[in-house]
Write a protein that holds these residues in place. Structure first.
Motif, PDB file in Angstrom:
ATOM      1  N   ASN A  40     -18.019  24.695  34.160  1.00 20.05           N
ATOM      2  CA  ASN A  40     -19.591  25.181  34.351  1.00 20.05           C
ATOM      3  C   ASN A  40     -20.135  25.625  32.827  1.00 20.05           C
ATOM      4  O   ASN A  40     -21.321  26.155  32.805  1.00 20.05           O
ATOM      5  CB  ASN A  40     -19.660  26.767  35.053  1.00 20.05           C
ATOM      6  N   LYS A  41     -19.448  24.927  31.744  1.00 18.42           N
ATOM      7  CA  LYS A  41     -20.005  25.353  30.442  1.00 18.42           C
ATOM      8  C   LYS A  41     -21.099  24.176  30.217  1.00 18.42           C
ATOM      9  O   LYS A  41     -20.856  23.012  30.602  1.00 18.42           O
ATOM     10  CB  LYS A  41     -19.130  25.287  29.357  1.00 18.42           C
ATOM     11  N   ILE A  42     -22.223  24.442  29.616  1.00 17.54           N
ATOM     12  CA  ILE A  42     -23.396  23.778  29.389  1.00 17.54           C
ATOM     13  C   ILE A  42     -22.729  22.363  28.331  1.00 17.54           C
ATOM     14  O   ILE A  42     -22.144  23.013  27.239  1.00 17.54           O
ATOM     15  CB  ILE A  42     -24.612  24.024  28.594  1.00 17.54           C
ATOM     16  N   ALA A  43     -22.651  21.200  28.631  1.00 19.30           N
ATOM     17  CA  ALA A  43     -22.029  20.119  27.819  1.00 19.30           C
ATOM     18  C   ALA A  43     -23.281  19.499  26.832  1.00 19.30           C
ATOM     19  O   ALA A  43     -23.034  19.646  25.601  1.00 19.30           O
ATOM     20  CB  ALA A  43     -21.419  19.014  28.753  1.00 19.30           C
ATOM     21  N   PHE A  44     -24.407  19.064  27.647  1.00 17.93           N
ATOM     22  CA  PHE A  44     -25.622  18.534  26.727  1.00 17.93           C
ATOM     23  C   PHE A  44     -26.721  19.148  27.336  1.00 17.93           C
ATOM     24  O   PHE A  44     -27.026  19.272  28.559  1.00 17.93           O
ATOM     25  CB  PHE A  44     -25.667  17.209  26.991  1.00 17.93           C
ATOM     26  N   GLU A  45     -27.556  19.375  26.446  1.00 17.64           N
ATOM     27  CA  GLU A  45     -28.994  19.648  26.683  1.00 17.64           C
ATOM     28  C   GLU A  45     -30.072  18.929  26.054  1.00 17.64           C
ATOM     29  O   GLU A  45     -29.882  18.620  24.888  1.00 17.64           O
ATOM     30  CB  GLU A  45     -29.354  21.256  26.553  1.00 17.64           C
ATOM     31  N   ASP A  46     -31.145  18.537  26.719  1.00 18.97           N
ATOM     32  CA  ASP A  46     -32.439  17.769  26.099  1.00 18.97           C
ATOM     33  C   ASP A  46     -33.486  18.700  26.324  1.00 18.97           C
ATOM     34  O   ASP A  46     -33.252  19.771  26.744  1.00 18.97           O
ATOM     35  CB  ASP A  46     -32.562  16.541  26.533  1.00 18.97           C
ATOM     36  N   GLU A  47     -34.849  18.292  26.039  1.00 20.55           N
ATOM     37  CA  GLU A  47     -36.037  19.111  26.258  1.00 20.55           C
ATOM     38  C   GLU A  47     -36.207  19.361  27.712  1.00 20.55           C
ATOM     39  O   GLU A  47     -36.645  20.449  28.140  1.00 20.55           O
ATOM     40  CB  GLU A  47     -37.252  18.195  25.729  1.00 20.55           C
ATOM     41  N   ARG A  48     -35.624  18.381  28.483  1.00 13.23           N
ATOM     42  CA  ARG A  48     -36.199  18.568  30.146  1.00 13.23           C
ATOM     43  C   ARG A  48     -35.193  19.206  30.739  1.00 13.23           C
ATOM     44  O   ARG A  48     -35.586  20.040  31.793  1.00 13.23           O
ATOM     45  CB  ARG A  48     -36.599  17.247  30.575  1.00 13.23           C
ATOM     46  N   ILE A  72     -29.841  18.002  21.967  1.00 12.48           N
ATOM     47  CA  ILE A  72     -30.691  16.997  21.507  1.00 12.48           C
ATOM     48  C   ILE A  72     -31.955  17.240  21.246  1.00 12.48           C
ATOM     49  O   ILE A  72     -32.682  17.815  21.883  1.00 12.48           O
ATOM     50  CB  ILE A  72     -30.854  15.919  22.734  1.00 12.48           C
ATOM     51  N   ILE A  73     -31.990  17.428  19.904  1.00 13.19           N
ATOM     52  CA  ILE A  73     -33.197  17.904  19.145  1.00 13.19           C
ATOM     53  C   ILE A  73     -34.381  16.978  19.349  1.00 13.19           C
ATOM     54  O   ILE A  73     -34.147  15.606  19.086  1.00 13.19           O
ATOM     55  CB  ILE A  73     -32.866  18.212  17.651  1.00 13.19           C
ATOM     56  N   PRO A  74     -35.613  17.166  19.711  1.00 13.84           N
ATOM     57  CA  PRO A  74     -36.742  16.475  19.881  1.00 13.84           C
ATOM     58  C   PRO A  74     -37.103  15.702  18.465  1.00 13.84           C
ATOM     59  O   PRO A  74     -37.142  16.366  17.673  1.00 13.84           O
ATOM     60  CB  PRO A  74     -37.917  17.506  20.581  1.00 13.84           C
ATOM     61  N   LYS A  75     -37.303  14.586  18.650  1.00 14.95           N
ATOM     62  CA  LYS A  75     -37.508  13.575  17.628  1.00 14.95           C
ATOM     63  C   LYS A  75     -38.849  14.315  16.753  1.00 14.95           C
ATOM     64  O   LYS A  75     -38.970  14.196  15.415  1.00 14.95           O
ATOM     65  CB  LYS A  75     -37.694  12.244  17.884  1.00 14.95           C
ATOM     66  N   ARG A  76     -40.067  14.671  17.628  1.00 16.85           N
ATOM     67  CA  ARG A  76     -40.732  15.044  16.985  1.00 16.85           C
ATOM     68  C   ARG A  76     -40.764  16.350  15.888  1.00 16.85           C
ATOM     69  O   ARG A  76     -41.637  16.362  14.992  1.00 16.85           O
ATOM     70  CB  ARG A  76     -42.098  15.277  17.899  1.00 16.85           C
ATOM     71  N   LEU A  77     -39.833  16.911  16.120  1.00 16.39           N
ATOM     72  CA  LEU A  77     -39.681  18.305  15.332  1.00 16.39           C
ATOM     73  C   LEU A  77     -39.294  17.803  13.840  1.00 16.39           C
ATOM     74  O   LEU A  77     -39.378  18.584  13.027  1.00 16.39           O
ATOM     75  CB  LEU A  77     -38.497  19.214  16.013  1.00 16.39           C
ATOM     76  N   PHE A  78     -38.730  16.662  13.722  1.00 14.03           N
ATOM     77  CA  PHE A  78     -38.177  16.457  12.460  1.00 14.03           C
ATOM     78  C   PHE A  78     -39.597  15.914  11.496  1.00 14.03           C
ATOM     79  O   PHE A  78     -39.443  15.716  10.204  1.00 14.03           O
ATOM     80  CB  PHE A  78     -37.456  15.130  12.145  1.00 14.03           C
ATOM     81  N   SER A  79     -40.692  16.165  11.870  1.00 12.78           N
ATOM     82  CA  SER A  79     -42.065  15.971  11.166  1.00 12.78           C
ATOM     83  C   SER A  79     -42.675  17.578  10.960  1.00 12.78           C
ATOM     84  O   SER A  79     -43.651  17.743  10.221  1.00 12.78           O
ATOM     85  CB  SER A  79     -43.112  15.193  11.834  1.00 12.78           C
TER      86      SER A  79
END
Length: 503
Positions: free
Chosen positions: A18-26, A219-226
């Motif tokens: 039940n542990k979070i393995a992966f998370e993305d923006e959605r 998973i870090i949103p790509k736009r944040l790298f700006s």
């Protein structure tokens, strides 16, 4: 010992269901949810594709993409992520090499494929997941599996103009990740902040370290790298502990003075690769995170992520070593006469042998035979090595130090010159943020592109104290920012083209 990468997933799903393995923006998923999704997809794909065949996946990096990757592996196949931004002609070149006209995508990207004019078969993830898992089929596939079966393919640009696909086996990834997670103490307590695209092998360390240890990958949103302040807020919010990033991503934060805004205090491990790390930027990172471990990683895609590492133990002002080989990998230097280089200060080509070597280039015997060769030092039995095309030398502490590409060694005014040596000298000049040098053969000029608030005359004055006159660039171009590739490296090809057009 594990023989299939899915054992990572299954063992971890058993320990931490039940542990979070992966998370993305959605969305996010637990290890158990990911296992169940992948098994369902694997059952369906197994009915459509023969084992050990490629399954192209057309998606942005996301949990959907990860489920498709692992579903492909459950089907006994290997996955190849296709960049959704590349033109149709390049997609078709890759599919021709893979000898398939089928693509797996999701509803979000199906329209993009159709808009590009793709005429092949599209399998939609959401439709595939309507089926149920057939565990008996999956067990039969697993019994037939071997650790040398391919796990993934990554396509890079090819010298012939056709993309070439590096194919990596389960055994190579397991051999590397087992060592990687142990050396750098990655555990179920870590949160890995993913920066790398999924068609870039830096992401392999993120994904499989997570599956191996029970860590969580965000998973870090790509736009944040700006936007460095938003990026740092994200790292703090997610309590990220581990960054396995391209050098350019780290430099973006220091270039835009992100640490003046906030320090991401939970970060305890910073591992970087892809190109030479500028010392100014590394020192700023180390000053801001004095308790963190910093690691310089080196290695091309062909040898499964990395073959050497160096844990930064002090402040360096000049050359940062790439260090020593990972366990079970042999890394050595050959000179132009194919003799072993052992003395300090002598350049040689970096060569690698060991389990971590990839299977070669898919559907390209000729290119594979050129790069993966018999060790010329060994005439007694078959020993396959990979010739990287990179130059290095040993320092006085017997640590490997990267010099640059063999093809970055230019001939100018009768002298052999390493462009990276010039870059290193310019980076030391106060006010210079980043620099990239290219050679314009047509006009026989060295051109330096740089970011920073400093005039050319000051740069020339400073570097003349370090370099002979024939190494001082003929042309300096101040730019707002050095262009980078989607993989986070300085885009030397684009700069060289710019240089030709400008001159």
């Amino acid at each position: 010992m594990n023989r299939n990468i899915l054992e990572y997933l299954e063992q971890t799903a058993s320990c931490f269901p039940n542990k979070i393995a992966f998370e993305d923006e959605r969305t996010s998923c637990t290890f158990k949810e990911l296992e169940q999704r992948a098994q369902k997809l694997g059952s369906v794909l197994a009915a459509k594709v023969s084992v050990r065949q490629p399954i192209p996946i057309f998606m942005e990096k996301s949990i959907n993409a990860l489920a498709a990757f692992l579903g492909s592996v459950y089907a006994g196949c290997f996955y190849v992520l296709l960049d959704t931004r590349q033109p149709l002609i390049r997609l078709e070149q890759i599919l021709n090499t893979l000898e398939t006209n089928m693509i797996v995508t999701d509803q979000l990207h199906k329209g993009k494929l159709e808009k590009k004019g793709f005429a092949g078969k599209i399998l939609c993830l959401e439709e595939l997941e309507e089926e149920t898992a057939d565990i008996a089929v999956l067990e039969k596939i697993r019994k037939q599996a071997a650790d040398i079966d391919p796990l993934y393919g990554i396509f890079t640009s090819g010298s012939t103009g056709i993309p070439k696909g590096v194919v990596v086996s389960h055994r190579s990834v397991i051999d590397f990740i087992d060592c990687f997670t142990e050396l750098f103490q990655i555990t179920d307590q870590d949160v890995i902040g993913n920066q790398a695209p999924f068609d870039f092998d830096v992401s392999v360390k993120d994904i499989y370290s997570t599956l191996k240890t029970g860590a969580t990958m965000s998973i870090i949103p790509k736009r944040l790298f700006s936007f460095p302040t938003q990026l740092i807020d994200y790292l703090c919010e997610k309590e990220v502990t581990t960054l396995i990033w391209a050098v350019s991503a780290l430099c973006m934060i220091t270039t835009l003075k992100g640490f003046e805004y906030k320090i991401p205090g939970t970060v305890r491990k910073v591992l970087f690769s892809g190109e030479v790390m500028p010392m100014k930027h590394l020192n700023q990172w180390r000053e801001s995170l004095p308790e963190a471990m910093f690691v310089n990683l080196y290695g091309p895609t062909e040898i499964t992520c990395n073959c050497t590492y160096f844990i930064v133990d002090k402040t360096y002002e000049d050359i940062l070593p790439i260090g020593e080989p990972f366990p079970n990998e042999k890394v050595f230097l050959l000179d132009e006469q194919e003799q072993l280089v052992e003395k300090p200060g002598i350049y040689g080509e970096i060569c690698v042998s060991g389990t971590a070597l990839s299977l070669g280039y898919y559907n390209s015997k000729e290119q594979t035979a050129k790069a993966f060769v018999q060790n010329p030092l060994n005439t007694r039995y078959a020993e396959r090595i990979y010739r990287t095309g990179d130059l290095a030398y040993y320092n006085e502490e017997n640590q490997l130090c990267f010099v640059g590409r063999k093809d970055c060694q230019i001939k100018h005014m009768g002298h052999r010159i390493e462009l990276t040596e010039i870059e290193s000298a310019i980076e030391k000049v106060e006010g210079v943020i980043r620099v990239c040098c290219v050679f314009d053969e047509a006009n026989n000029k060295i051109v330096a592109y740089y970011e920073g608030n400093v005039e050319k005359r000051m740069i020339v004055k400073e570097i003349k104290l370090q370099l002979p006159a024939f190494m001082v660039p003929n042309v300096f171009r101040k730019v707002d920012s050095i262009p980078i590739t989607k993989n986070g490296k300085m885009d030397r090809t684009l700069l060289k083209r710019m240089c030709t057009e400008e001159l």
